[in-house]
Design a protein around this motif. Structure first.
Motif, PDB file in Angstrom:
ATOM      1  N   GLY A  25      35.200  35.321  48.247  1.00 59.94           N
ATOM      2  CA  GLY A  25      34.809  36.474  47.458  1.00 59.94           C
ATOM      3  C   GLY A  25      34.870  36.207  45.963  1.00 59.94           C
ATOM      4  O   GLY A  25      34.028  36.683  45.193  1.00 59.94           O
ATOM      5  N   MET A  26      35.859  35.431  45.542  1.00 58.72           N
ATOM      6  CA  MET A  26      36.059  35.116  44.136  1.00 58.72           C
ATOM      7  C   MET A  26      35.108  34.037  43.623  1.00 58.72           C
ATOM      8  O   MET A  26      34.835  33.943  42.425  1.00 58.72           O
ATOM      9  CB  MET A  26      37.513  34.657  43.944  1.00 58.72           C
ATOM     10  CG  MET A  26      37.925  34.400  42.509  1.00 58.72           C
ATOM     11  SD  MET A  26      39.555  33.598  42.446  1.00 58.72           S
ATOM     12  CE  MET A  26      40.585  34.870  43.172  1.00 58.72           C
ATOM     13  N   MET A  36      38.799  42.362  40.455  1.00 59.43           N
ATOM     14  CA  MET A  36      38.076  42.778  41.653  1.00 59.43           C
ATOM     15  C   MET A  36      37.988  44.303  41.700  1.00 59.43           C
ATOM     16  O   MET A  36      39.005  44.997  41.586  1.00 59.43           O
ATOM     17  CB  MET A  36      38.759  42.281  42.929  1.00 59.43           C
ATOM     18  CG  MET A  36      37.960  42.566  44.183  1.00 59.43           C
ATOM     19  SD  MET A  36      38.820  42.098  45.711  1.00 59.43           S
ATOM     20  CE  MET A  36      40.078  43.374  45.813  1.00 59.43           C
ATOM     21  N   ALA A  37      36.764  44.813  41.866  1.00 65.32           N
ATOM     22  CA  ALA A  37      36.576  46.253  42.040  1.00 65.32           C
ATOM     23  C   ALA A  37      37.113  46.657  43.405  1.00 65.32           C
ATOM     24  O   ALA A  37      36.731  46.061  44.425  1.00 65.32           O
ATOM     25  CB  ALA A  37      35.106  46.609  41.926  1.00 65.32           C
ATOM     26  N   PRO A  38      38.008  47.651  43.491  1.00 62.95           N
ATOM     27  CA  PRO A  38      38.679  47.956  44.754  1.00 62.95           C
ATOM     28  C   PRO A  38      37.758  48.427  45.871  1.00 62.95           C
ATOM     29  O   PRO A  38      38.018  48.132  47.041  1.00 62.95           O
ATOM     30  CB  PRO A  38      39.685  49.040  44.368  1.00 62.95           C
ATOM     31  CG  PRO A  38      39.184  49.604  43.079  1.00 62.95           C
ATOM     32  CD  PRO A  38      38.482  48.494  42.380  1.00 62.95           C
ATOM     33  N   LEU A  39      36.684  49.128  45.562  1.00 60.40           N
ATOM     34  CA  LEU A  39      35.814  49.656  46.612  1.00 60.40           C
ATOM     35  C   LEU A  39      34.778  48.629  47.073  1.00 60.40           C
ATOM     36  O   LEU A  39      34.622  48.381  48.269  1.00 60.40           O
ATOM     37  CB  LEU A  39      35.121  50.934  46.124  1.00 60.40           C
ATOM     38  CG  LEU A  39      36.054  52.117  45.825  1.00 60.40           C
ATOM     39  CD1 LEU A  39      35.261  53.324  45.360  1.00 60.40           C
ATOM     40  CD2 LEU A  39      36.889  52.472  47.063  1.00 60.40           C
ATOM     41  N   SER A  97      34.443  40.316  38.882  1.00 59.81           N
ATOM     42  CA  SER A  97      33.761  40.181  37.604  1.00 59.81           C
ATOM     43  C   SER A  97      34.730  39.612  36.574  1.00 59.81           C
ATOM     44  O   SER A  97      35.958  39.686  36.743  1.00 59.81           O
ATOM     45  CB  SER A  97      33.213  41.527  37.123  1.00 59.81           C
ATOM     46  OG  SER A  97      34.271  42.457  36.943  1.00 59.81           O
ATOM     47  N   LEU A  98      34.176  39.032  35.522  1.00 60.07           N
ATOM     48  CA  LEU A  98      34.984  38.486  34.437  1.00 60.07           C
ATOM     49  C   LEU A  98      35.374  39.599  33.472  1.00 60.07           C
ATOM     50  O   LEU A  98      34.597  40.518  33.232  1.00 60.07           O
ATOM     51  CB  LEU A  98      34.214  37.398  33.701  1.00 60.07           C
ATOM     52  CG  LEU A  98      33.838  36.172  34.537  1.00 60.07           C
ATOM     53  CD1 LEU A  98      32.874  35.269  33.762  1.00 60.07           C
ATOM     54  CD2 LEU A  98      35.085  35.382  34.935  1.00 60.07           C
TER      55      LEU A  98
END
Length: 243
Positions: A31-32, A218-221, A226-227
């Motif tokens: 994911g990262m 990381m956006a939780p939803l 993103s940086l």
């Protein structure tokens, strides 16, 4: 002094078969990875004048990926035209990486070795990557010096790691390991996380000039990464140049 921690190597040996399973033990890295690649490629392009719109923008550059695991970064770097050497102290992971590269038709020099040993085996390179590694080594200061020894003058070291904050404990340990079980429990030891100031000091002590530090969020939803130039509270990356 070797920087290898046998207990840390053993952890990753137990998970090595899952390197290329996006839903397996290395799901967080999958994911990262696009976010890491965005930072890495843009920093390399800025330092070496690469045109990222070209078919093989990194052609002519030599890159070493320390702690390469199954090759999640080595393969895209190779596709972008770089000559890549991946090294990892965990032999099973290196075997997985070699096999996957052959399946993909990619020529990558994988070695089951350490940064300190590799420095005496190859000519200095343009870029050293050390992603999610320093929090697992026995001696971070020696590790950074070993990375520097692999670089040409003017070469760059790009590191990523976890900050040692209450937020990183809540998200990376309690959340990722205990609750969501994205990683096996015990994968990380919060006490070994490295703050940006500590990492910058290690780079400077090794003779490197720190050029940038940037967070990864990381956006939780959506769980999209993103940086962030301002939020280094959990995951972050650092760029340093060899003088």
């Amino acid at each position: 002094m070797s920087t290898i921690d046998p207990a840390e190597v053993e952890k990753f040996a137990a998970m090595s078969a899952e390197w290329w399973d996006p839903e397996g033990a290395f799901k967080p890295l999958h994911g990262m990875n696009p976010c890491r690649l965005d930072y890495i490629t843009r920093q390399i392009a800025a330092e070496f004048g690469c045109d990222l719109t070209a078919p093989r923008p990194l052609e002519g550059l030599r890159i070493v990926d320390i702690g390469c695991g199954g090759g999640l970064l080595c393969e895209p770097m190779t596709r972008l035209g770089a000559e890549v050497t991946g090294c990892d102290a965990e032999e099973t992971s290196v075997g997985v990486a070699r096999h996957h590269a052959v399946e993909q038709g990619l020529d990558i020099d994988y070695r089951a070795t350490t940064a300190e040993a590799l420095a005496s085996e190859i000519e200095p390179v343009d870029v050293v990557l050390a992603q999610e590694v320093i929090e697992h080594v026995a001696d971070p200061a020696t590790f950074v010096r070993d990375c520097h020894a692999l670089l040409k003058p003017g070469g760059i070291l790009i590191l990523s790691t976890l900050n040692r904050t209450p937020k990183s404990f809540a998200l990376a340990i309690i959340g990722a390991e205990w609750v969501l079980r994205w990683l096996p429990r015990g994968t990380h030891d919060w006490s070994r996380f490295v703050t940006p100031d500590e990492l910058a000091a290690l780079c400077e002590q090794a003779g490197l000039d720190v050029l940038d530090r940037t967070g990864m969020v990381m956006a939780p939803l959506s769980r999209q990464w993103s940086l962030s130039p301002t939020d280094l509270s959990v995951n972050y990356m650092m760029l340093a140049r060899s003088s």
